[in-house]
Write a protein that holds these residues in place. Structure first.
Motif, PDB file in Angstrom:
ATOM      1  N   ALA A   1       0.815  -1.215   0.000  1.00 54.13           N
ATOM      2  CA  ALA A   1       0.000   0.000   0.000  1.00 54.13           C
ATOM      3  C   ALA A   1       0.849   1.266   0.000  1.00 54.13           C
ATOM      4  O   ALA A   1       2.003   1.270   0.428  1.00 54.13           O
ATOM      5  CB  ALA A   1      -0.917   0.002   1.229  1.00 54.13           C
ATOM      6  N   HIS A   2       0.220   2.336  -0.469  1.00 52.69           N
ATOM      7  CA  HIS A   2       0.832   3.666  -0.333  1.00 52.69           C
ATOM      8  C   HIS A   2       0.609   4.115   1.106  1.00 52.69           C
ATOM      9  O   HIS A   2      -0.457   3.904   1.670  1.00 52.69           O
ATOM     10  CB  HIS A   2       0.185   4.664  -1.302  1.00 52.69           C
ATOM     11  N   ARG A   3       1.613   4.725   1.704  1.00 54.92           N
ATOM     12  CA  ARG A   3       1.543   5.132   3.102  1.00 54.92           C
ATOM     13  C   ARG A   3       1.638   6.649   3.208  1.00 54.92           C
ATOM     14  O   ARG A   3       2.559   7.260   2.667  1.00 54.92           O
ATOM     15  CB  ARG A   3       2.670   4.476   3.888  1.00 54.92           C
ATOM     16  N   THR A   4       0.680   7.240   3.903  1.00 56.89           N
ATOM     17  CA  THR A   4       0.661   8.680   4.163  1.00 56.89           C
ATOM     18  C   THR A   4       0.737   8.900   5.662  1.00 56.89           C
ATOM     19  O   THR A   4      -0.113   8.410   6.413  1.00 56.89           O
ATOM     20  CB  THR A   4      -0.639   9.326   3.630  1.00 56.89           C
ATOM     21  N   ILE A   5       1.742   9.628   6.111  1.00 59.60           N
ATOM     22  CA  ILE A   5       1.884   9.955   7.532  1.00 59.60           C
ATOM     23  C   ILE A   5       0.921  11.099   7.860  1.00 59.60           C
ATOM     24  O   ILE A   5       0.834  12.084   7.127  1.00 59.60           O
ATOM     25  CB  ILE A   5       3.338  10.340   7.861  1.00 59.60           C
ATOM     26  N   ILE A   6       0.207  10.948   8.955  1.00 56.58           N
ATOM     27  CA  ILE A   6      -0.743  11.959   9.410  1.00 56.58           C
ATOM     28  C   ILE A   6      -0.184  12.605  10.676  1.00 56.58           C
ATOM     29  O   ILE A   6       0.117  11.915  11.649  1.00 56.58           O
ATOM     30  CB  ILE A   6      -2.130  11.335   9.708  1.00 56.58           C
ATOM     31  N   GLN A   7      -0.051  13.922  10.637  1.00 60.69           N
ATOM     32  CA  GLN A   7       0.413  14.653  11.814  1.00 60.69           C
ATOM     33  C   GLN A   7      -0.810  15.096  12.619  1.00 60.69           C
ATOM     34  O   GLN A   7      -1.608  15.910  12.150  1.00 60.69           O
ATOM     35  CB  GLN A   7       1.234  15.864  11.414  1.00 60.69           C
ATOM     36  N   LEU A   8      -0.980  14.527  13.788  1.00 62.89           N
ATOM     37  CA  LEU A   8      -2.114  14.896  14.627  1.00 62.89           C
ATOM     38  C   LEU A   8      -1.871  16.248  15.276  1.00 62.89           C
ATOM     39  O   LEU A   8      -0.743  16.577  15.655  1.00 62.89           O
ATOM     40  CB  LEU A   8      -2.342  13.844  15.711  1.00 62.89           C
ATOM     41  N   ARG A   9      -2.969  16.999  15.416  1.00 59.77           N
ATOM     42  CA  ARG A   9      -2.919  18.302  16.078  1.00 59.77           C
ATOM     43  C   ARG A   9      -3.903  18.285  17.237  1.00 59.77           C
ATOM     44  O   ARG A   9      -4.847  17.491  17.255  1.00 59.77           O
ATOM     45  CB  ARG A   9      -3.300  19.416  15.095  1.00 59.77           C
ATOM     46  N   PHE A  10      -3.709  19.190  18.164  1.00 65.81           N
ATOM     47  CA  PHE A  10      -4.602  19.271  19.310  1.00 65.81           C
ATOM     48  C   PHE A  10      -6.050  19.448  18.855  1.00 65.81           C
ATOM     49  O   PHE A  10      -6.973  18.882  19.433  1.00 65.81           O
ATOM     50  CB  PHE A  10      -4.181  20.426  20.231  1.00 65.81           C
ATOM     51  N   ALA A  11      -6.274  20.206  17.791  1.00 69.85           N
ATOM     52  CA  ALA A  11      -7.632  20.460  17.288  1.00 69.85           C
ATOM     53  C   ALA A  11      -8.295  19.202  16.724  1.00 69.85           C
ATOM     54  O   ALA A  11      -9.506  19.197  16.513  1.00 69.85           O
ATOM     55  CB  ALA A  11      -7.591  21.547  16.212  1.00 69.85           C
ATOM     56  N   ASP A  12      -7.541  18.139  16.482  1.00 72.00           N
ATOM     57  CA  ASP A  12      -8.103  16.893  15.966  1.00 72.00           C
ATOM     58  C   ASP A  12      -8.794  16.072  17.060  1.00 72.00           C
ATOM     59  O   ASP A  12      -9.518  15.133  16.764  1.00 72.00           O
ATOM     60  CB  ASP A  12      -7.007  16.028  15.339  1.00 72.00           C
ATOM     61  N   VAL A  13      -8.547  16.430  18.307  1.00 71.11           N
ATOM     62  CA  VAL A  13      -9.020  15.646  19.442  1.00 71.11           C
ATOM     63  C   VAL A  13     -10.292  16.271  20.012  1.00 71.11           C
ATOM     64  O   VAL A  13     -10.403  17.483  20.128  1.00 71.11           O
ATOM     65  CB  VAL A  13      -7.921  15.567  20.532  1.00 71.11           C
ATOM     66  N   ASP A  14     -11.263  15.418  20.365  1.00 72.77           N
ATOM     67  CA  ASP A  14     -12.514  15.917  20.930  1.00 72.77           C
ATOM     68  C   ASP A  14     -12.515  15.822  22.460  1.00 72.77           C
ATOM     69  O   ASP A  14     -11.500  15.464  23.062  1.00 72.77           O
ATOM     70  CB  ASP A  14     -13.708  15.196  20.308  1.00 72.77           C
ATOM     71  N   ALA A  15     -13.634  16.118  23.059  1.00 67.94           N
ATOM     72  CA  ALA A  15     -13.746  16.137  24.514  1.00 67.94           C
ATOM     73  C   ALA A  15     -13.521  14.764  25.145  1.00 67.94           C
ATOM     74  O   ALA A  15     -13.198  14.670  26.331  1.00 67.94           O
ATOM     75  CB  ALA A  15     -15.117  16.675  24.923  1.00 67.94           C
TER      76      ALA A  15
END
Length: 153
Positions: free
Chosen positions: A22-36
């Protein structure tokens, strides 16, 4: 050398495909990606998939008229939560190429554990936004990422 993700969780919610290809894409998580609840919000998964599809297309050399498509369907199967601070990537395979549409299978992996599975269908459209046939060039470009079940190997 990157560690390979563990096997998919029990229950077959993430299909046993040739994920090593598969093709692999790294995802950079940010604080705004997280919910309560402290995990990545479900709506962010769709955004991450868009990033992964664009990254995969660029890596395959798909550009301009190669892919004038619209998202027609998106399905997501959440298996485990993803939390801020984890190393996350999306693996993408082209599951099917039809006359005017193509399907991408993707799995979300966090800290080398598969956490979600997605399937998206893109439909190629003309200037009037009506479906039209995929060009042969497109079919050749996506060939290296065609999915197959591990039993097909």
């Amino acid at each position: 050398m990157t560690a390979q993700p563990s096997a998919a969780p029990a229950g077959g919610r993430i299909p046993a495909l040739n994920w090593n290809d598969a093709h692999r894409t790294i995802i950079q998580l940010r604080f705004a990606d997280v919910d309560a609840m402290g995990h990545v919000n479900n709506a962010r998964y769709a955004e991450f998939l868009e990033v992964a599809r664009m990254d995969m297309s660029a890596a395959l050399g798909i550009q301009g008229d190669d892919d004038r498509s619209m998202l027609a369907r998106l399905e997501l199967d959440y298996v485990r939560e993803i939390r801020l601070g984890q190393t996350v990537f999306i693996e993408s395979l082209v599951e099917r190429v039809g006359r005017s549409s193509w399907t991408v299978a993707a799995r979300f992996v966090a800290d080398n554990v598969p956490c979600a599975f997605a399937r998206s269908v893109q439909v190629r459209v003309n200037a009037a936004h009506l479906p039209e046939a995929l060009p042969e060039r497109f079919r050749k470009l996506v060939g290296p990422l065609l999915a197959h079940g591990l039993q097909d190997s």
